[in-house]
Design an enzyme around this catalytic site. Structure first.
Site, mmCIF file in Angstrom:
data_model
loop_
_atom_site.group_PDB
_atom_site.id
_atom_site.type_symbol
_atom_site.label_atom_id
_atom_site.label_comp_id
_atom_site.label_asym_id
_atom_site.label_seq_id
_atom_site.Cartn_x
_atom_site.Cartn_y
_atom_site.Cartn_z
ATOM 1 N N HIS A 98 0.831 -1.218 0.000
ATOM 2 C CA HIS A 98 0.000 0.000 0.000
ATOM 3 C C HIS A 98 0.864 1.267 0.000
ATOM 4 O O HIS A 98 0.487 2.276 -0.592
ATOM 5 C CB HIS A 98 -0.965 0.006 1.192
ATOM 6 N N HIS A 255 -9.398 -1.562 -4.743
ATOM 7 C CA HIS A 255 -8.266 -1.929 -3.892
ATOM 8 C C HIS A 255 -7.343 -2.923 -4.594
ATOM 9 O O HIS A 255 -6.116 -2.862 -4.447
ATOM 10 C CB HIS A 255 -8.710 -2.483 -2.540
ATOM 11 N N ASP A 259 -3.404 -2.586 -5.074
ATOM 12 C CA ASP A 259 -2.422 -3.634 -4.755
ATOM 13 C C ASP A 259 -1.522 -3.922 -5.958
ATOM 14 O O ASP A 259 -0.301 -4.073 -5.814
ATOM 15 C CB ASP A 259 -3.137 -4.944 -4.378
ATOM 16 N N HIS A 282 -0.903 -10.965 -4.831
ATOM 17 C CA HIS A 282 0.508 -10.609 -4.668
ATOM 18 C C HIS A 282 1.431 -11.682 -5.249
ATOM 19 O O HIS A 282 2.469 -11.367 -5.822
ATOM 20 C CB HIS A 282 0.830 -10.395 -3.192
#
Ligand code: ZN
Length: 317
Positions: A98, A255, A259, A282
């Site tokens: 973030h 969001h 990311d 991720h």
């Protein structure tokens, strides 16, 4: 974006427009907060850094010489719950995505991030508090050209139902598709042009999200100790448990875009290319960068003003 144009530029790049120069912070800025998984209170400092430093993390609570952790894709050591970076001595810092997204969204190149623990503070679960800190510190152009990574060949990685691809494109854009059973998310897609400067307004406030059953499992495993409705959107079935609801109807896909921007900035520079992600995360984002950089013919360094994709920005500025 607040960019200083009266920077003290003495070298050969003074004639370049500021957006084609590297940027750092005008001065240091400090905050403190709680780690999402450890629940530990940590202090964070963002400090100016010299041209070509990139984003570098430094653990102030670790003694010895090896306290520096480069904010780079090849230092990613764990992606199970967040993005964790480690150096060769095994000193790590987690939940960097973030902050990385905020640095990317504010077009910063060189920053030293000092943290007094193994995990960055989660703040409110979004990038907005970091953008606020950057605004407070101010941003300054440096006497060095901004470099970028141009994608020359498409690269695709897959993992179960997830897919991530990066391909040549005259710009820096991302497109994400999510498909969740809960009505809170459902099927959503989002397209972001990173050169349009919309990060602050459209993405920075979007918070991390999780499902109640996952949160309970994490808690049972001793994780998400710092997690609360203060720093995450928690979904149960088709309901949002947070009293004030969502900040955007499509906050979750926003969001995910945030990311991805943070994970992709671990390339070490802006990427000139188009990213497409289906249920990205991720782990797959990091695999994509590793696959891209493993093939020397798939990418090249360029000075940012040479990129075709920035001409439109130059014309509209
Ligand atoms: Zn996140």
């Amino acid at each position: 974006m607040r960019v200083s144009h009266e920077a003290n530029i003495g070298g050969g790049y003074a004639s370049k427009p500021a957006r084609f120069l590297q940027h750092t912070l005008k001065g240091p800025i400090y905050c403190s907060g709680t780690g999402l998984h450890s629940g530990a209170r940590v202090s964070l400092a963002l400090k100016p850094a010299a041209p070509d430093t990139g984003v570098v993390f430094r653990r102030t609570d670790v003694r010895g010489d090896d306290t520096i952790i480069p904010g780079r894709f090849d230092r990613v050591s764990d992606t199970r719950l967040c993005t964790t970076l480690s150096n060769e001595a095994g000193v790590s810092v987690s939940t960097v995505e973030h902050l990385m997204a905020a640095l990317s969204g504010c077009a910063l190149d060189n920053v030293v991030v000092e943290v007094s623990g193994a995990e960055l503070p989660i703040m409110d679960g979004s990038s907005e508090p970091f953008v606020f800190l950057i605004d407070c510190a101010g941003v300054v152009a440096q006497d060095a050209p901004r470099r970028a990574i141009r994608v020359r060949k498409p690269v695709t990685v897959r993992e179960g139902r997830s897919m991530a691809r990066i391909e040549p494109w005259n710009g820096s854009t991302i497109n994400i598709e999510l498909d969740f059973e809960t009505a809170v998310i459902g099927r959503r897609s989002i397209f972001v042009d990173l050169f349009e400067g919309r990060f602050r307004d459209d993405l920075s406030r979007a918070r991390t999200f999780g499902f109640l059953h996952e949160v309970e499992a994490l808690r049972a495993a001793g994780l998400a100790r710092g997690g609360s409705l203060e720093n995450a959107v928690v979904i149960s079935g088709d309901r949002v448990l947070n009293e004030d609801g969502l900040r955007f109807a499509d906050e979750c896909v926003r969001h995910k875009a945030l990311d991805c921007i943070g994970d992709l900035f671990l390339a070490g520079a802006p990427i000139i290319g188009h990213f497409h992600g289906e249920r990205p995360g991720h782990a797959i984002n990091n695999r994509l960068l590793r696959a891209l950089f493993a093939d020397e013919s798939a990418w090249e360094w360029i000075d940012l003003d040479d990129a075709a994709g920035t001409r439109r920005e130059a014309a509209s500025a």
